[in-house]
Each structure stands twice: as structure tokens, then as C-alpha cells.
Scaffold this motif. Structure first.
Motif, short mmCIF file in Angstrom:
data_model
loop_
_atom_site.label_atom_id
_atom_site.label_comp_id
_atom_site.label_asym_id
_atom_site.label_seq_id
_atom_site.Cartn_x
_atom_site.Cartn_y
_atom_site.Cartn_z
N GLN A 22 0.62 -1.32 0.13
CA GLN A 22 0.12 -0.07 0.01
C GLN A 22 0.96 1.24 0.04
O GLN A 22 2.12 1.36 0.61
CB GLN A 22 -1.01 0.01 1.22
CG GLN A 22 -2.04 -1.11 1.08
CD GLN A 22 -2.96 -0.66 2.35
OE1 GLN A 22 -2.89 0.31 3.10
NE2 GLN A 22 -4.04 -1.67 2.55
N ARG B 15 -7.36 -4.98 -1.46
CA ARG B 15 -6.96 -3.95 -0.37
C ARG B 15 -5.92 -2.99 -0.82
O ARG B 15 -4.91 -3.00 -0.01
CB ARG B 15 -6.71 -4.49 0.89
CG ARG B 15 -7.89 -5.43 1.61
CD ARG B 15 -9.08 -4.56 1.91
NE ARG B 15 -8.79 -3.58 2.95
CZ ARG B 15 -8.87 -3.96 4.33
NH1 ARG B 15 -9.43 -5.08 4.74
NH2 ARG B 15 -8.52 -2.98 5.09
N GLU C 237 -7.07 1.58 1.70
CA GLU C 237 -7.66 1.35 2.89
C GLU C 237 -9.12 1.54 2.46
O GLU C 237 -9.58 2.35 1.55
CB GLU C 237 -7.50 2.24 4.22
CG GLU C 237 -6.33 2.10 4.66
CD GLU C 237 -6.09 0.67 5.53
OE1 GLU C 237 -7.04 0.21 5.74
OE2 GLU C 237 -4.90 0.30 5.54
N ILE C 238 -10.07 0.84 3.06
CA ILE C 238 -11.59 0.94 2.66
C ILE C 238 -12.27 2.07 2.74
O ILE C 238 -12.99 2.55 1.85
CB ILE C 238 -12.31 -0.22 3.35
CG1 ILE C 238 -12.13 -1.82 2.75
CG2 ILE C 238 -13.94 -0.01 3.13
CD1 ILE C 238 -12.11 -2.28 1.63
#
Length: 358
Positions: free
Chosen positions: A287, A326, A329-330
Motif C-alpha cells: 500500500q 486492499r 484502505e476501505i
């Protein structure tokens, strides 16, 4: 086989006639006819290509070369342009693989590589044509052609002619797909090409996209590339910027029926970027903040591209892949509006399907 309308049938007839005339033309006249063929190819859609560019046509070109009815220079220019449009239009290359021409090009590459005083320009042209047209690339062909094409792609001369050569070399390399390559065969060169462009902006849009396409395909077999792609070369940040620049030159308001076979070069590059994003979100697990910017760019495109079915589909696919893996972040996905847009488009697709069935 689809039914052609009048314009399509006329284009197919013209290009077939031009191919027939090549055999009986001198070298200069052949160059002119190849130019006309190139213009017609730019206007053809996928179905027209499948009708014209068959195994039989490639076998006929091979026969013309063998009987010296077309010069090798002209033949390579013709094949290069055919391969270029096959790539940009997203066509599979099945018809070439079993042709006699495929065997001829492969043999010529092997023989030219073995020569002491090999012709570098000829070898480059042969490798480009082979990579553009063939999808079943052997380890031997990769070991010969990849270094040859990377050498051309590393040319930092900013003249228009030089950068066109760089573009074609990188575009040909991007056709390698998922074939496995040893890291030492390409890594330092492709990393330098991308980094130099990020500093100097020397590549064309298509060349830059092709360099990334080539590198991301290697990620499938080498996860060690992930850190470089994400945190050193900043793929998400770069891709978001490219997407935003390309979006300025896309006609989002055109009608669906205008889409078929009429997309511009920028629009084709745009679609190619979206296909890369699908792989990126599927293969990269790191991420980073750049992903948020890329997601926001995709959301903006999805809002604008309501009449462009292919781009809508690919945007939803990319956003769905980001949700699934993912990539961000959601909470960021909700704040960007990605989740709402995905659901809205799914609802609209269901509604449209119901209306069509009535």
C-alpha cells in the motif's frame, strides 16, 4: 464472422487490392502503396483486421520476399506497420504463428545474430517485426531480441526520428507479455529508461506506457520488483498523472455507435493503461499514498466516461480489483466515491439489460 457495412467492405476491398498490386510494383511505388495500406489499417476495426490479415496473406508476403517481388526493406516496413496496428487495436496474433513468414523471420534473426559484421539496423527491424507479430516467443528469440531492442530504447537523442525509433522498440518489447526473463536481461536498462523520462520527459506517451507495461509483466514471475515499482519508480503517481493528461484529449461525449473502430491513438493508450492498472492492483500488495491518487483519477474517469463502454468496464474492473486486494484502505475507497460509483454502474447495467430484453 460479422457482416460488414458498405464503408467497411470498401476499406477491405481497397486494402486487398493494394496488397495484390504490391507484387507488380517497383520499389518506390511499393513505398507509396504501403503508405496507403497504413492509412487504411488505422481506420479498420478488429473484425476487418481478422478478415484481411490471415495466414494466407502472411504466406503470400513470404512468397513475394522469396521471389524478390518486394524488397526486404519494404517488406519490413509493411510488417512493422501491420504489427503496430495489431498492437494498438488489441488484437491477438494467431494468424502469423503458423505462417511461412514467421519461420523466415525467425531464421533471419538467428542468422543475422551469428554474423561477425552483423547489420544492427536489420537485426532491430527483424526483432521488432517478430515481436509485434508473434506471441509464442522462445527463450532463444528473447535472448537475441531483448538486448537488441533495449539498446535502441536507451537512445536519449530527443529528435523526432530517434524518439519514434525508441517508441517502436519499447512497443515491441511490451508485446513479450508474461514470458519469463532473467532479471539481468532487462532490469538496469528499463529502470534507467523510466527514471530518465521522469527527470527529462523525453519519451512519447506510448513509449512511456510501453516501458511500464513491459516492467509490470515481469512482476508476475519476480516479486522482488514490487518494491522498485511501487516505492522507487512510483508507478501509481506516474500512472495517475498520465491518466489525467490523456483524459484531456478523450471525447467522453461521443455516442456508443461512434466508438467502433474510430478511437484515437490517445484513447487506445488510455485503454492500455487501464489494463495495466488491473494487473498492478492484482500483483502489487504494497500500500502507498500514490494508490489513493490513482483511485481518485479512476473515479473521475468513470464519472466522465458514461458513453464509452470499454473504458467504463475497465475502470470498474480496476476499482473492484483494488477493493478485492486492499490496494488502499476501505475508508479511502468510500471517501473517493469509488464504492458508490461501482454500485451505481452495476445498477445501471442491470437496468439497461432489463430494458433491452423488453
Amino acid at each position: 464472422m460479422s457482416t460488414q457495412d458498405g464503408t467497411e467492405a470498401e476499406n477491405t476491398k481497397k486494402i486487398t487490392e493494394l496488397f495484390d498490386e504490391l507484387e507488380y510494383s517497383d520499389k518506390d511505388a511499393q513505398k507509396q502503396k504501403i503508405g496507403k495500406v497504413n492509412i487504411l489499417m488505422s481506420e479498420m476495426d478488429k473484425e476487418e483486421f481478422k478478415l484481411v490479415f490471415t495466414k494466407e496473406l502472411f504466406d503470400n508476403i513470404n512468397k513475394m520476399i522469396e521471389e524478390k517481388k518486394i524488397s526486404m526493406d519494404n517488406a519490413l516496413v509493411l510488417l512493422n506497420r501491420i504489427g503496430y496496428w495489431i498492437k494498438l487495436k488489441g488484437l491477438w496474433r494467431y494468424s502469423f504463428k503458423d505462417s511461412l513468414l514467421c519461420k523466415r523471420l525467425k531464421k533471419m534473426i538467428e542468422e543475422e545474430k551469428k554474423k561477425e559484421g552483423k547489420n544492427e539496423k536489420l537485426l532491430t527491424d527483424l526483432c521488432e517485426c517478430y515481436f509485434f507479430l508473434s506471441y509464442d516467443l522462445t527463450t532463444e528469440m528473447l535472448s537475441i531480441c531483448v538486448p537488441c531492442l533495449l539498446k535502441v530504447a536507451m537512445n536519449k537523442d530527443e529528435s523526432k526520428e530517434a524518439q519514434k525509433e525508441v517508441e517502436m522498440a519499447l512497443l515491441a518489447l511490451s508485446n513479450i507479455g508474461w514470458e519469463e526473463l532473467d532479471k539481468e536481461q532487462y532490469f538496469n536498462e528499463i529502470k534507467e529508461i523510466i527514471e530518465y523520462h521522469q527527470e527529462h520527459q523525453n519519451l512519447t506517451r506510448l513509449a512511456y506506457q510501453s516501458a511500464w507495461f513491459f516492467l509490470l509483466c515481469r512482476l508476475n514471475d519476480d516479486k522482488s520488483l514490487e518494491e522498485v515499482i511501487v516505492n522507487e519508480l512510483h508507478f501509481a503517481r506516474e500512472a495517475a498523472r498520465e491518466l489525467e493528461e490523456l483524459a484531456k484529449n478523450v471525447n467522453w461525449k461521443r455516442k456508443e455507435e461512434e466508438e467502433r473502430g474510430k478511437d484515437t491513438k490517445n484513447e487506445r493508450i488510455f485503454v492500455m493503461w487501464l489494463k495495466i492498472f488491473d494487473w498492478y492492483f492484482r500483483l502489487c500488495e504494497l500500500q502507498n499514498e500514490g494508490n489513493i491518487g490513482l483511485i481518485c483519477s479512476l473515479v473521475q474517469v468513470l464519472r466522465e466516461a458514461t458513453g464509452y463502454r470499454i473504458i467504463v468496464h475497465l475502470c470498474i474492473l480496476c476499482l473492484s480489483r483494488a477493493v478485492e486486494n486492499r490496494a488502499v484502505e476501505i475508508v479511502d475507497l468510500f471517501e473517493s466515491g469509488a464504492i458508490d460509483l461501482i454500485l451505481e454502474n452495476i445498477h445501471q447495467a442491470i437496468f439497461d439489460d432489463v430494458e433491452r430484453r423488453r
